[in-house]
Motif scaffolding. Sequence first.
Motif, short mmCIF file in Angstrom:
data_model
loop_
_atom_site.label_atom_id
_atom_site.label_comp_id
_atom_site.label_asym_id
_atom_site.label_seq_id
_atom_site.Cartn_x
_atom_site.Cartn_y
_atom_site.Cartn_z
N VAL A 94 -22.40 -64.83 17.73
CA VAL A 94 -21.48 -64.85 16.59
C VAL A 94 -20.72 -63.54 16.53
CG1 VAL A 94 -22.90 -66.43 15.25
CG2 VAL A 94 -23.22 -63.97 14.97
N GLY A 95 -19.52 -63.59 15.96
CA GLY A 95 -18.68 -62.40 15.85
C GLY A 95 -17.88 -62.40 14.57
N GLY A 96 -17.27 -61.26 14.28
CA GLY A 96 -16.41 -61.14 13.12
C GLY A 96 -14.96 -61.44 13.48
N GLN A 97 -14.13 -61.53 12.45
CA GLN A 97 -12.71 -61.82 12.65
C GLN A 97 -11.82 -60.60 12.46
OE1 GLN A 97 -11.50 -65.11 10.17
NE2 GLN A 97 -13.26 -66.37 10.76
N ASP A 98 -12.41 -59.49 12.03
CA ASP A 98 -11.66 -58.25 11.84
C ASP A 98 -12.66 -57.18 11.43
OD1 ASP A 98 -9.26 -56.64 11.54
OD2 ASP A 98 -9.60 -56.73 9.38
N CYS A 99 -12.27 -55.92 11.54
CA CYS A 99 -13.08 -54.83 11.00
C CYS A 99 -12.17 -53.68 10.63
CB CYS A 99 -14.16 -54.38 11.98
SG CYS A 99 -13.55 -53.46 13.42
N HIS A 100 -12.68 -52.76 9.84
CA HIS A 100 -11.93 -51.56 9.46
C HIS A 100 -12.15 -50.49 10.50
CE1 HIS A 100 -10.40 -48.24 6.99
NE2 HIS A 100 -9.87 -49.16 6.21
N ALA A 101 -11.21 -49.57 10.61
CA ALA A 101 -11.35 -48.49 11.59
C ALA A 101 -12.35 -47.44 11.15
CB ALA A 101 -9.99 -47.84 11.82
N ALA A 102 -12.61 -47.33 9.84
CA ALA A 102 -13.56 -46.35 9.33
C ALA A 102 -14.97 -46.94 9.33
CB ALA A 102 -13.18 -45.91 7.92
N THR A 103 -15.96 -46.07 9.41
CA THR A 103 -17.35 -46.54 9.40
C THR A 103 -17.83 -46.87 7.99
OG1 THR A 103 -18.12 -44.24 9.31
CG2 THR A 103 -17.96 -45.27 11.49
N SER A 104 -17.25 -46.23 6.98
CA SER A 104 -17.59 -46.50 5.59
C SER A 104 -16.54 -45.84 4.71
CB SER A 104 -18.99 -45.94 5.26
OG SER A 104 -19.01 -44.53 5.43
N GLY A 105 -16.65 -46.04 3.39
CA GLY A 105 -15.72 -45.36 2.51
C GLY A 105 -15.10 -46.25 1.45
N ALA A 106 -14.11 -45.69 0.77
CA ALA A 106 -13.47 -46.38 -0.35
C ALA A 106 -12.38 -47.33 0.16
CB ALA A 106 -12.87 -45.34 -1.31
N HIS A 107 -12.83 -48.45 0.69
CA HIS A 107 -11.90 -49.45 1.26
C HIS A 107 -12.31 -50.82 0.72
CE1 HIS A 107 -10.47 -46.32 3.92
NE2 HIS A 107 -11.72 -46.09 4.30
N THR A 108 -11.98 -51.05 -0.53
CA THR A 108 -12.42 -52.26 -1.22
C THR A 108 -12.01 -53.52 -0.47
OG1 THR A 108 -12.27 -51.14 -3.36
CG2 THR A 108 -12.28 -53.56 -3.38
N GLY A 109 -12.98 -54.38 -0.24
CA GLY A 109 -12.72 -55.66 0.41
C GLY A 109 -12.79 -55.63 1.91
N ASP A 110 -12.89 -54.43 2.51
CA ASP A 110 -12.94 -54.33 3.96
C ASP A 110 -14.37 -54.29 4.48
OD1 ASP A 110 -10.22 -54.29 4.94
OD2 ASP A 110 -9.98 -52.39 3.88
N ILE A 111 -14.53 -54.50 5.77
CA ILE A 111 -15.83 -54.54 6.42
C ILE A 111 -15.77 -53.66 7.66
CG2 ILE A 111 -17.53 -56.03 7.59
CD1 ILE A 111 -16.44 -58.36 5.92
#
Length: 249
Positions: free
Chosen positions: A59-76
């Motif tokens: 299984v895989g994802g359909q997108d990801c954020h470039a940051a490892t964590s942080g204030a990015h509401t709704g992102d993974i």
Amino acid sequence: MRRKLAAGNWKMNGTAIALAELEALARAFPSPSVDVLICPPATLLHSAAKALGGTDIAVGGQDCHAATSGAHTGDISADMLADAGATSVILGHSERREDHGEQNDDIRAKARAAMDAGLKTVICVGESLEQRDAANTLDIIGGQLSGSIPDQSTGENLVVAYEPIWAIGTGKVPTLNEIGEVHDFIRARLERRFGEGVGRSVRLLYGGSVKPTNASDIFAVSNVDGALVGGASLKAQDFSGIIDALSKV
């Protein structure tokens, strides 16, 4: 020898009841001779990984954020995808480029993060109908390849999917010669940038209205190592026909 890959992109489709399709797919292919990947919506990722645990379907994802964590509401983040059971992630799909304004630099940054998290990246490239009609296809693809793919790419962490935008979900499919021309071009570009070893080891997928009825012809084209499938991956029966066709190449 590049192992063939059938990847399914569920896009924004599927609720918990759709997990039954994954279970049916796993029963149909207990030991597939090709790699099989399903990318469900994020809400189903953990449940899908559990449902397919102990099987040979990833299984895989359909997108990801470039940051490892942080204030990015709704992102993974990529780490979150891996923690949920993903082994791969789709990046740069034309729907992300168009709907969310993603540029090559954005995709490259996401790919770096995904690779750092141990995920395989399926980086999508493709031209619009206007670009195809203007004979700009290879220029567009070349720019997306150079701009979206990180330098750390290898045959282990990179898959490239060619998806002409005008063929996605439309029922329109390029001619076999057109598909072959682009896939041969991508292979040559990868070999020139990364050397023959890496360039030849990266798997190239075709995507855009792939169905059981046309899969065999597409898979016979030069440098087509599998498919990134949209709507036809939502039902086990439909996707099984594509996996069967790929297994016979």
